[in-house]
Structure formats: C-alpha cells, structure tokens
Design an enzyme around this catalytic site. Structure first.
Site, PDB file in Angstrom:
ATOM      1  N   HIS A   1       0.617  -1.165  -0.046  1.00 45.84           N
ATOM      2  CA  HIS A   1       0.031   0.102   0.192  1.00 45.84           C
ATOM      3  C   HIS A   1       0.846   1.441  -0.141  1.00 45.84           C
ATOM      4  O   HIS A   1       0.295   2.216  -0.483  1.00 45.84           O
ATOM      5  CB  HIS A   1      -0.996   0.056   1.009  1.00 45.84           C
TER       6      HIS A   1
ATOM      7  N   GLU B   1     -11.053 -11.745  -6.151  1.00 46.96           N
ATOM      8  CA  GLU B   1      -9.541 -11.629  -5.858  1.00 46.96           C
ATOM      9  C   GLU B   1      -8.964 -12.802  -4.924  1.00 46.96           C
ATOM     10  O   GLU B   1      -7.995 -12.952  -4.279  1.00 46.96           O
ATOM     11  CB  GLU B   1      -9.247 -10.422  -5.088  1.00 46.96           C
TER      12      GLU B   1
ATOM     13  N   ASP C   1      -4.285  -9.238  -5.323  1.00 49.07           N
ATOM     14  CA  ASP C   1      -4.790 -10.301  -4.287  1.00 49.07           C
ATOM     15  C   ASP C   1      -4.924 -11.860  -4.647  1.00 49.07           C
ATOM     16  O   ASP C   1      -4.587 -12.582  -4.236  1.00 49.07           O
ATOM     17  CB  ASP C   1      -5.949 -10.161  -3.267  1.00 49.07           C
TER      18      ASP C   1
ATOM     19  N   CYS D   1      -8.946  -4.473 -12.024  1.00 50.82           N
ATOM     20  CA  CYS D   1      -8.768  -3.234 -11.162  1.00 50.82           C
ATOM     21  C   CYS D   1      -7.293  -3.313 -10.404  1.00 50.82           C
ATOM     22  O   CYS D   1      -7.081  -2.336  -9.711  1.00 50.82           O
ATOM     23  CB  CYS D   1      -9.846  -2.499 -10.293  1.00 50.82           C
TER      24      CYS D   1
HETATM   25  C1  PEP Z   1      -6.397  -6.212  -5.700  1.00 52.47           C
HETATM   26  O1  PEP Z   1      -6.437  -6.913  -4.841  1.00 52.47           O
HETATM   27  O2  PEP Z   1      -5.990  -6.293  -7.075  1.00 52.47           O
HETATM   28  C2  PEP Z   1      -7.055  -4.833  -5.590  1.00 52.47           C
HETATM   29  C3  PEP Z   1      -7.639  -4.245  -6.674  1.00 52.47           C
HETATM   30  O3  PEP Z   1      -7.351  -4.268  -4.300  1.00 52.47           O
HETATM   31  P1  PEP Z   1      -6.165  -3.912  -3.256  1.00 52.47           P
HETATM   32  O4  PEP Z   1      -4.887  -3.687  -3.894  1.00 52.47           O
HETATM   33  O5  PEP Z   1      -6.663  -2.639  -2.469  1.00 52.47           O
HETATM   34  O6  PEP Z   1      -5.933  -5.130  -2.256  1.00 52.47           O
HETATM   35 MG    MG Z   2      -7.641  -6.661  -2.881  1.00 49.86          MG
END
Ligand code: PEP
Ligand code: MG
Length: 608
Positions: free
Chosen positions: A200, A441, A465, A512
């Site tokens: 993150h 995911e 994920d 995404c």
């Molecule tokens: C993912 O897991 O690909 C996603 C888009 O969500 P995050 O990165 O916030 O876990």
């Molecule tokens: Mg995710």
C-alpha cells in the site's frame, strides 16, 4: 576509495513503485524504537533522573502539538486526531508514575521509560477490546519519541522540512501516521526498505504522484541523511553520491520522460480502442477523495475502484456517516454521470490494523474486508448509508472485497436493505437499487464464479490479491517479489475463467489490480477477453497508448499462446514477441515486469 566504500556507495536496486526521476537530498526517517542501554543511577541522582523524564515528556508533548497542527493543515482534522491520542497517553499519570517508580529503584530514566512502555504495549496488544488494541501503534510512536529525546538522538520527524526542500524521504516502511504527515511540497520522492509494487505504500505513492522505490531492504542503513541521491521510480534504482556522468544521464532521462508525459497528455481525449476496433472501457482507481478531480481529467471514463479504507488511514476513530458521505459525494460529483465503483472497507491484512489485526497470526487470511464488515454491522451500515446517500449525485456502484462465497453477498445485501430502511426512517433521501458487485480476488471466487453470477451485478478482478492467494506469495514481502508473477498460468486461467463465466451471464468483468496498468499484462488481459480496465489516474494515458497500438485479435492469439505455456517467463515471451511488432523494444514495455526467481529479467530488457 576503499573497495568496501565503493560498494557501500554503489547503486541500490529496489522495486519500481511509482514512476519519475528525482535528484535531491536524503531525508532519513528512522522511526524505530532505539536500543536502550542499562544504566544504574545512584540514590542522589534520582531527583535529576525524574526531572529528565518529566522534561522529556514535556518536550515530546510540545512536539506533538506542532505535529498535530502540521497534520491538520496537510491531511485534515480527523487525521490529526491521532496525535491528540498520543498527547493524552503522555499526560496519563499512571504511566508517568510507573516510570518514576522504576527510577526510584535506581534505574536510569530511559531504561525505566522503555520497560514501562514495553509492558504497556504488550498489555494493549493482548486486550480484549479492539479499540484498545488499536492504540498499540500510538504507544509505539510515543515510545520512540520520548526515548529519542532522552537519548539525545536526532529528531527524525518529517514535519520540519521546509517547503521546496525537494527531499527524498528514506524510511523503513511508511506507516499510516507517517503518511498523514507527508508534506508534498517538501517531499518529492519516497524510498523504503520494505514493501513491493502492490503494497500500500506503493499504491499510495502512485496516487499522490510521488516517485517511489520500495523493497530496497537496507537503504536506511546505507544512507546517512543529507547526501544527494538519484531516485528512479521507473526502474527501481537509487544512486547515492552520483557522479557528474550519472547526473547528466539521469537528467537526460528525466527530460525524455517529461517529453513522453507531454505526448501522453495528448492522449487524454483519445478513445481507448484497439486497432481492430474493439472498444475498451478505461476507468481510474481513486484512493483519496482529493485525487478525484485530477483523476476526472485523466481521460478516465469513471472510477473502477475507490479504495475507501484510505479514509481511515492514520485515524483514531472510524469516520462517521456524514464525513463518509461528503468524501464519496466529492468523488461522485467530480465524475458527473460516469460510473463510480466504490469498494466497501477493505480493512485488515496489510491495509490497516483496525480492529485487533496486530494480534492475528495470519492477517492476510484473517478477519478482514467483507468478513469484518459483516461481523461489525453498525460499522458496515454506516458506510452503506453514506454510499446510498452519495448515489443521489451520480452513478454509484457498490463493490464488496475479498468475497469467497455467495452467502457473503446475500448478507451484505440484507444489511444494505437495513441501511436503506434506516434512511427511510430518518426521512433522508437516497438512491434505490444500487448495483452491487464483487471483487474476484480469491481463487475461490474465480473458480466458483458461476455460484456468484445470479447475486451480483458485476465482477472486478483484483489481481493484486488474486496473485497473492493463488501463488501463496505475500504481496508485500520484498523477499518474494521475484515470485509474484501475474503471468503464471494458474493466474491466467483463473482470469480467463472469470471473464468467460461473467460474460456468459451478461456481467461486466473489469480488472482493477496493478496488472491492468502494466503494458505487457494489459495486453494479456485484453487477449483474455477483458474489456474494462481500471488503473491509477496517472496510468490512464499510458494504457490508452497500449490499447490503441494493439489488435485485440493478436492479443487473443498471444493470450492463448501464453496460456499454453508452463511458466510466467514463457508466457511473457509469447506476449512480448507479439507486442514487438507494435512498439519495438520500447522502454515503457518493461514497466512492472518482475525479476524471475533466478534473478533475471526477461531477455531483451537489459537492466538499467
Ligand atoms: C487487488 O487486490 O487487486 C485490488 C485491486 O485491491 P487492493 O490492492 O486494494 O487489495
Ligand atoms: Mg485486494
């Protein structure tokens, strides 16, 4: 120069987390509990030690007041509230008396403070109430701050950097409380020891448009602070004490990147359509409401993922309905009548230690995301009410994270109905019948996508994920970065299956995760039949350039060839060979490619 010194000053290779080249001075931020030597004080020195303790606590409080004021200006009053909590901890007479009791037993002030804080942190971490467990981070911050004063260590707070410093923040990892203190007018890039492209820190750096290199492992040990470095967020390289030749080469490269950025800006209004006429929907990922305006001008056709958990980053308490409503409305109005997919809180795992996560043995498999929201209905319904109200201003779609079974969707739908009924009871206006979709995911959701189709309005594949859970590779672990391979056949098959099942049932299937913004992988996704992509706002024109330069037919051929291979490396070769005719050996095609387990990147892309 000795050989060792030369090596010490050599290039550091990490992971490219957010593109851009910055040349500037290091601001080293060591935010770790320091080692404290044992020191016995004679009886006559006890009053002086007590005095030192009180003095240090007072200084720490004064500093926190400054930090709070700064955070309030840069991030907002709610974010600044965490420092209020820390001031309250230092004003706790029980804490001060416990430390003084140890000093009275002839223990030096710093050791006495250290021992008490260790005990308090342990007790808080084991506490049955989540709200108390959440305070462990604040205790740690207080622990570091007071000890640094008592031990006369340099003040590493990032708050004192003057605007225009152009500093490169070098730290072990970016914690929420550090994140909210970041002054973007003083800091121009970030380098961290920990983290990976999908952790993150990296996602946030990309959102903020700050060049970043993560996963450098020992940058905080190899850099001393103040020295000039080159940080190249596009290739993941940091060069301390650059030579004039390196400065010239990187300045030249920065100029080329700038020229490329100008060219990319010309694509903002271009249609995302392949050369054989396949129209792709390209939306933006939005992590902070303040980015929405910018994202709306990136050429994105709406928001494919708003990560609402960033509203909670660095906070002492959860945002209430009104605050959330204002945040969501800001994003929705920025995008007019274009779709805005807002994901319900994905708290936990690597995201946020709210609700007792630090005490979980395995947070990625733990009580997080939709699991936590379903178990905390009041928290969840507060968010749902805010979403229903914000939907009055545009096309809001709700998305649930980390779904593994249709039961979760049904329970969430029930709570959504309850949230609507609560608004009815209050006579508050809201939009009825919002589309409710899910992130795919987890391997469970992908393999059993057919069990979800009747209950959901859309799928959005979260490849960050999905790769992590399919390959059993921690997405945030720098040591495993070479094993985090989105082109692994298992991942490609799961994506293909999700797309086929979704489309066969008339559902929109978007991607995404980070994969969507990496050129070779975006090409693979189009080949696998994906027609909706959502990427960081900055990447929208870049992805458009890829889409407009390829044929969906060739992409499908490439994806089939990739699916027929046995490894991510072979899959990449199949894809890249077909991209060569469109773009040649263009540098931007390298973006986001992992090093493989043997340490080699794909042949043809010599290292930087
Ligand atoms: C993912 O897991 O690909 C996603 C888009 O969500 P995050 O990165 O916030 O876990
Ligand atoms: Mg995710």
């Amino acid at each position: 120069m000795t050989g060792e010194r030369a090596a010490m000053e050599g290039k550091m290779i990490g992971m490219p987390a957010s593109p851009g080249i910055v040349i500037g001075p290091v601001h080293l931020l060591l935010w770790e509990v320091p080692e404290v030597p044992n020191r016995i004080v004679p009886d006559e020195a006890i009053p002086h030690e007590v005095e030192r303790l009180r003095d240090a606590i007072e200084k720490a409080k004064q500093r926190l007041v400054q930090v709070r004021e700064r955070a309030e200006r840069h991030a907002g009053p709610q974010e600044a509230a965490i420092f209020e909590v820390q001031i309250a901890i230092l004003s706790d007479s029980e804490l001060v008396l416990s430390v003084e009791a140890l000093i009275n037993q002839n223990i030096g002030a710093e050791k006495a403070f250290d021992l008490v804080l260790i005990e308090w942190r342990q007790n808080f971490a084991r506490h049955s109430q989540p709200m108390i467990r959440e305070r462990v981070g604040d205790l740690t911050d207080v622990h570091i701050r007071v000890l640094s004063i008592l031990l006369g260590l340099p003040d590493h707070d990032p708050v004192d950097l003057p605007k225009g410093s152009n500093a490169i923040l070098v730290t072990h990892d970016l914690t929420p409380s550090l994140t909210v203190q970041l002054d973007r007018e003083a800091i121009s890039a970030i380098a961290t020891d920990a983290g990976t492209r999908t952790s993150h820190v990296a996602i946030l750096a990309r959102s903020l448009g700050l060049p970043a290199v993560v996963g450098l492992r020992d940058a905080t040990h190899r850099l001393i602070g103040g020295e000039e470095i080159i940080l190249d967020g596009s290739s993941g390289v940091v060069i301390p004490h650059p030579t004039p030749a390196q400065m010239a080469a990187y300045t030249d490269r920065a100029n080329r990147e700038e020229a490329d950025a100008v060219e990319l800006r010309n694509l903002i209004d271009a249609e995302p359509i392949t050369i054989d006429g396949v129209r792709i929907t390209l939306r933006a990922n939005v992590d902070l409401p303040d980015e929405a305006e910018n994202a709306a001008h990136s050429g994105a056709e709406g928001v494919g993922l708003m990560r609402t958990e960033f509203l909670v980053v660095g906070r002492a308490t959860m945002p209430d309905e009104e605050e959330q409503f204002n945040a969501y409305r800001k994003v929705v109005t920025a995008f007019g009548d274009k779709p805005v997919v807002i994901r319900t809180f994905d708290i936990g795992g690597d995201k946020l230690p709210v609700g007792g996560y630090p005490t979980e043995a395995n947070p990625f498999l733990g009580w997080r995301a939709i699991r936590m929201c379903l178990d905390e209905p009041e928290l969840f319904k507060t968010q749902l009410r805010a979403l229903l109200r914000a939907a009055m201003f545009g096309d809001v779609r709700i998305m649930l994270p980390l779904v593994v079974t249709v039961d979760e969707v049904r329970q969430a739908r029930k709570l959504l109905a309850e949230a609507a009924a609560e608004l009815d009871a209050r006579g508050v206006e809201y939009r009825h019948n919002l589309p409710l979709g899910v992130m795919v995911e987890t391997p469970a959701a992908a393999l059993a996508a057919d069990t979800l189709v009747k209950d959901v309005a859309f799928f959005s594949i979260g490849t960050n994920d999905l790769v992590q859970y399919t390959l059993a590779v921690d997405r945030g672990n720098a040591n495993l970065a070479s094993r985090f391979t989105p082109l692994h056949p298992a991942v490609l098959r799961l994506i293909q299956r999700t797309v086929q099942v979704g489309h066969a049932n008339g559902l929109e299937v978007s991607v995404c995760g980070e994969m969507a913004s990496q050129p070779i992988m975006a090409f693979a996704l189009i080949g696998l039949g994906v027609r909706q992509l959502s990427v960081a706002a900055r990447s929208v024109p870049l992805v458009k350039r890829i889409l407009r330069g390829v044929s969906a037919r060739i992409a499908a051929e490439a994806a089939n060839a990739a699916l027929a291979t046995g490894t991510a490396r072979e899959a990449e070769r199949e894809l890249r060979n077909r991209l060569l005719s469109a773009f040649g050996d263009a540098e931007f095609l390298r973006d986001g490619l992992p090093e493989y387990v043997d340490g080699n990147t794909f042949e043809g892309f010599g290292g930087p």
